[in-house]
Design a protein around this motif. Structure first.
Motif, PDB file in Angstrom:
ATOM      1  N   ARG A  47       0.837  -1.204   0.000  1.00  0.00           N
ATOM      2  CA  ARG A  47       0.000   0.000   0.000  1.00  0.00           C
ATOM      3  C   ARG A  47       0.870   1.252   0.000  1.00  0.00           C
ATOM      4  O   ARG A  47       0.573   2.231  -0.689  1.00  0.00           O
ATOM      5  N   ASP A  89      -7.735  -7.773   3.579  1.00  0.00           N
ATOM      6  CA  ASP A  89      -7.827  -6.403   3.077  1.00  0.00           C
ATOM      7  C   ASP A  89      -8.825  -6.372   1.937  1.00  0.00           C
ATOM      8  O   ASP A  89      -8.647  -7.065   0.934  1.00  0.00           O
ATOM      9  N   ASP A  90      -9.852  -5.561   2.062  1.00  0.00           N
ATOM     10  CA  ASP A  90     -10.894  -5.503   1.027  1.00  0.00           C
ATOM     11  C   ASP A  90     -10.504  -4.641  -0.157  1.00  0.00           C
ATOM     12  O   ASP A  90     -11.155  -4.699  -1.210  1.00  0.00           O
ATOM     13  N   ASP A  91      -9.461  -3.829  -0.022  1.00  0.00           N
ATOM     14  CA  ASP A  91      -9.059  -2.943  -1.117  1.00  0.00           C
ATOM     15  C   ASP A  91      -8.125  -3.623  -2.114  1.00  0.00           C
ATOM     16  O   ASP A  91      -7.988  -3.174  -3.251  1.00  0.00           O
ATOM     17  N   CYS A  92      -7.445  -4.673  -1.671  1.00  0.00           N
ATOM     18  CA  CYS A  92      -6.460  -5.333  -2.527  1.00  0.00           C
ATOM     19  C   CYS A  92      -7.166  -6.217  -3.557  1.00  0.00           C
ATOM     20  O   CYS A  92      -8.169  -6.880  -3.251  1.00  0.00           O
ATOM     21  N   ARG A  93      -6.621  -6.258  -4.760  1.00  0.00           N
ATOM     22  CA  ARG A  93      -7.222  -7.044  -5.836  1.00  0.00           C
ATOM     23  C   ARG A  93      -6.670  -8.471  -5.815  1.00  0.00           C
ATOM     24  O   ARG A  93      -5.906  -8.881  -6.683  1.00  0.00           O
ATOM     25  N   SER A 131      -5.070  -0.876  -5.552  1.00  0.00           N
ATOM     26  CA  SER A 131      -6.123  -1.819  -5.929  1.00  0.00           C
ATOM     27  C   SER A 131      -6.061  -2.252  -7.386  1.00  0.00           C
ATOM     28  O   SER A 131      -6.933  -2.982  -7.859  1.00  0.00           O
TER      29      SER A 131
END
Length: 427
Positions: free
Chosen positions: A329, A383-387, A337
């Motif tokens: 990040r 982590d919900d933002d990571c693809r 993302s």
């Protein structure tokens, strides 16, 4: 100087060569299984991703394009060697054949060899202990050679006729990437035209396995989870890594040398970095991990937004997974993302010293064939933002990829791979 990758080889729990490894990655085949714990009399079981059904003679015989003299010398030199060295030799033969080095015209003293790993034959020595105590004369005649990591260098160089620079390097679980960095530097400094870098198989002894368990690094403590699902990188339920057996080899070469002999460029190593944390412990440091990723991207001459895929170190230890994501990040910023992220260790287990090279091969395979392999046990991402890639493979166009490896003792490494000009030709 551009460093090209012109050959690859692999043997691990999910593939006996690069083509079978490629198919396994696409299908999300997991090599992790419960295996008998021989040190507990075979009654107990432990988790591991082991190489099954390996035949040294068969692996050598499959390299049909190589001159018969090389195949014959391989059998003579290593038929009585430890299994780990035999597996390393088979991966080197595949990469040597893939790069067509056997007909390259490159002088023997312009080809180098870097073996990445240390303490490689510990289980071999451990297995001899009881018989040695009964009768010290039992030791094999070549034990003095076989227990040293340099036996890998000597045997591979003899079989392949390599007479340039050669040595072993170690950096715990980062050893594979340390080897790649050193091979690149040999090419860039014009010490060699081409260099084989072998991520050597770590053959853990029961004492070493217990050592990892004692510090809480190994998965398998929970009893209510299907055992094949206990390697869970980036999952809320991650509990530690599963040891994996594996070896991989890459041929790196100057672009001029590859062009001169008409070699296929599978990928290019566009950037890399290797830094220490000044830390003797096993705990990861976010700042150090971010630094090497940032430096590798800068050396590649690109921006963070150009990274379309990350092959993460991600061993499935909670502290390690979280530190790596925080570092990513930091480095990627607004592009966090954008790139696909997966961990090959969820399929192969943690191949320890060989991991960096196994995962570099996995990265190049995905770049060339246009997909990203699944994170098969990722159900509750941290982590919900990571693809993150899901439980199935996804088609993907990968121009630049980041491949990370970190090791106990503060070793931080990252390499940037650029897709080669030719793709998906079956090699």
């Amino acid at each position: 100087m551009t460093v090209a990758v012109t050959g690859m080889g692999v043997v691990c729990s999910i593939g006996a060569d690069v083509p079978s490894f490629t198919r396994a990655l696409w299908k999300g085949r997991c090599g992790i299984q419960p295996v008998p714990d021989t040190d507990a009399g075979g009654a107990a079981r432990r988790l591991a991703a082991v190489v099954r059904g390996f035949s040294f003679d068969g692996g050598v015989a499959r390299r049909r394009l190589l001159p018969e003299s090389i195949r014959r010398d391989a059998l003579r030199a290593a038929r009585r060697s430890p299994r780990s060295l035999q597996i390393d030799l088979v991966t080197a033969l595949e990469a040597f054949e893939d790069a067509r080095l056997y007909r390259s015209g490159i002088p023997a003293d312009r080809v180098g060899l870097v073996v990445a790993g240390h303490n490689l034959t510990s289980d071999y020595a451990y297995d001899l202990q009881d018989k040695y105590q009964e009768n010290p004369a039992y030791l094999p005649a070549r034990f003095a050679l076989h227990f040293m990591d340099t036996d890998h260098v000597g045997t591979l160089s003899q079989v392949l006729g390599i007479k340039g620079e050669g040595y072993t390097v170690g950096g715990a679980s980062a050893s594979g990437n340390v080897g790649i960095v050193n091979a690149c530097r040999l090419v860039e400094s014009d010490a060699v035209d081409a260099c084989l870098v072998v991520g050597a198989m770590t053959d853990l002894s029961p004492m070493q396995r217990q050592g990892f368990a004692a510090i809480g690094a190994v998965a398998g403590a929970e009893t209510d989870t299907p055992q094949q699902e206990q390697s869970r990188p980036f999952d809320e339920d991650h509990e530690g890594f599963v040891p994996g057996q594996g070896s991989a080899c890459m041929v790196v070469e100057s672009a001029e040398s590859a062009r001169r002999r008409g070699a296929t460029v599978l990928a290019e190593i566009a950037g890399y970095d290797l830094k220490l944390d000044g830390n003797s412990l096993a705990d990861p440091r976010e700042e150090g991990e971010a630094k090497v990723m940032r430096n590798a991207i800068r050396q590649a001459g690109i921006e963070p937004k150009d990274i379309s895929y990350v092959n993460a170190h991600a061993t499935a230890t909670p502290a390690g997974d979280e530190a790596e994501l925080h570092a990513l990040r930091r480095v990627l910023g607004a592009s966090f993302s954008v790139p696909w992220v997966n961990s090959t260790k969820g399929l192969t287990g943690h191949c320890l010293c060989a991991a960096g090279v196994v995962e570099a091969v996995a990265t190049i395979v995905q770049m060339r064939h246009g997909f990203v392999h699944p994170n098969v046990n990722l159900k509750r991402p941290i982590d919900d933002d990571c693809r993150f890639v899901g439980v199935r493979a996804e088609p993907a166009e990968i121009g630049y990829a980041l491949s990370n490896s970190f090791g106990f003792g503060g070793f931080n490494t990252s390499i940037v791979l650029r897709r080669g000009d030719e793709r998906g030709n079956g090699r």
